[in-house]
Design a protein around this motif. Structure first.
Motif, mmCIF file in Angstrom:
data_model
loop_
_atom_site.group_PDB
_atom_site.id
_atom_site.type_symbol
_atom_site.label_atom_id
_atom_site.label_comp_id
_atom_site.label_asym_id
_atom_site.label_seq_id
_atom_site.Cartn_x
_atom_site.Cartn_y
_atom_site.Cartn_z
ATOM 1 N N THR A 3 0.010 -3.842 29.875
ATOM 2 C CA THR A 3 -0.859 -4.816 30.470
ATOM 3 C C THR A 3 -1.742 -5.538 29.780
ATOM 4 O O THR A 3 -2.211 -5.332 28.487
ATOM 5 C CB THR A 3 -1.775 -4.253 31.490
ATOM 6 O OG1 THR A 3 -2.667 -3.347 30.899
ATOM 7 C CG2 THR A 3 -1.120 -3.410 32.568
ATOM 8 N N PRO A 4 -2.140 -6.537 29.963
ATOM 9 C CA PRO A 4 -3.119 -7.640 29.290
ATOM 10 C C PRO A 4 -4.381 -6.926 28.929
ATOM 11 O O PRO A 4 -4.760 -6.983 27.850
ATOM 12 C CB PRO A 4 -3.347 -8.703 29.884
ATOM 13 C CG PRO A 4 -2.014 -8.934 30.862
ATOM 14 C CD PRO A 4 -1.523 -7.474 31.188
ATOM 15 N N ASP A 5 -4.755 -6.051 29.594
ATOM 16 C CA ASP A 5 -6.044 -5.340 29.580
ATOM 17 C C ASP A 5 -6.011 -4.404 28.456
ATOM 18 O O ASP A 5 -6.809 -4.064 27.555
ATOM 19 C CB ASP A 5 -6.623 -4.566 30.695
ATOM 20 C CG ASP A 5 -7.274 -5.632 31.691
ATOM 21 O OD1 ASP A 5 -7.631 -6.792 31.260
ATOM 22 O OD2 ASP A 5 -7.266 -5.289 33.120
ATOM 23 N N ARG A 8 -5.832 -6.363 25.189
ATOM 24 C CA ARG A 8 -7.153 -6.704 24.829
ATOM 25 C C ARG A 8 -7.811 -5.187 24.186
ATOM 26 O O ARG A 8 -8.807 -5.425 23.244
ATOM 27 C CB ARG A 8 -7.968 -7.176 25.804
ATOM 28 C CG ARG A 8 -7.423 -8.502 26.219
ATOM 29 C CD ARG A 8 -8.209 -9.110 27.320
ATOM 30 N NE ARG A 8 -7.627 -10.550 27.474
ATOM 31 C CZ ARG A 8 -6.761 -10.706 28.423
ATOM 32 N NH1 ARG A 8 -6.340 -9.921 29.451
ATOM 33 N NH2 ARG A 8 -6.372 -12.005 28.630
ATOM 34 N N ASP A 20 -5.263 -15.784 24.763
ATOM 35 C CA ASP A 20 -4.568 -15.365 25.976
ATOM 36 C C ASP A 20 -3.011 -15.624 25.600
ATOM 37 O O ASP A 20 -2.296 -14.621 26.015
ATOM 38 C CB ASP A 20 -4.935 -16.326 27.153
ATOM 39 C CG ASP A 20 -6.246 -16.209 27.459
ATOM 40 O OD1 ASP A 20 -7.012 -14.967 27.452
ATOM 41 O OD2 ASP A 20 -6.735 -16.870 28.485
ATOM 42 N N VAL A 23 -2.422 -12.536 23.373
ATOM 43 C CA VAL A 23 -2.347 -11.289 24.488
ATOM 44 C C VAL A 23 -0.858 -11.207 25.058
ATOM 45 O O VAL A 23 -0.252 -10.210 25.046
ATOM 46 C CB VAL A 23 -3.338 -11.336 25.622
ATOM 47 C CG1 VAL A 23 -3.177 -10.153 26.932
ATOM 48 C CG2 VAL A 23 -4.721 -11.171 25.057
ATOM 49 N N ASP A 24 -0.298 -12.317 25.581
ATOM 50 C CA ASP A 24 1.021 -12.253 26.200
ATOM 51 C C ASP A 24 2.146 -11.869 25.037
ATOM 52 O O ASP A 24 3.092 -11.198 25.340
ATOM 53 C CB ASP A 24 1.286 -13.703 26.793
ATOM 54 C CG ASP A 24 0.471 -14.051 27.917
ATOM 55 O OD1 ASP A 24 -0.111 -13.233 28.618
ATOM 56 O OD2 ASP A 24 0.317 -15.107 28.221
ATOM 57 N N ALA A 27 1.792 -8.199 24.087
ATOM 58 C CA ALA A 27 2.090 -7.216 25.007
ATOM 59 C C ALA A 27 3.565 -7.181 24.964
ATOM 60 O O ALA A 27 4.105 -5.889 25.118
ATOM 61 C CB ALA A 27 1.893 -7.859 26.502
#
Length: 69
Positions: A3-5, A8, A20, A23-24, A27
């Motif tokens: 997940t993005p969280d 991070r 952002d 992050v994608d 992931a």
């Protein structure tokens, strides 16, 4: 997939600033890496002897001999 969280959190632990977009991208990349480890879990390693090192190295240092300074 991570997940993005989670990405991070990993970035925070590694002290890496991520956007952002990062992050994608991370992931997907990190999820791919983790999938490769699950494939390793499928291998039968019961007949593989445990090793500490890939080379048969022993103490490669010289004997400690006292000398005058």
């Amino acid at each position: 997939m991570l997940t993005p969280d989670e990405v991070r959190h990993i970035a925070q632990l590694a002290r890496i600033r991520v956007t952002d977009d990062d992050v994608d991208r991370f992931a997907a990349q990190l999820s791919n890496i983790l999938e490769q480890f699950t494939k390793l879990d499928e291998l039968d390693t019961s007949d593989v002897p445990a090793t500490r090192h890939t080379l048969p190295l022993h103490n490669v240092l010289r004997d400690d001999m006292p000398e005058a300074s």
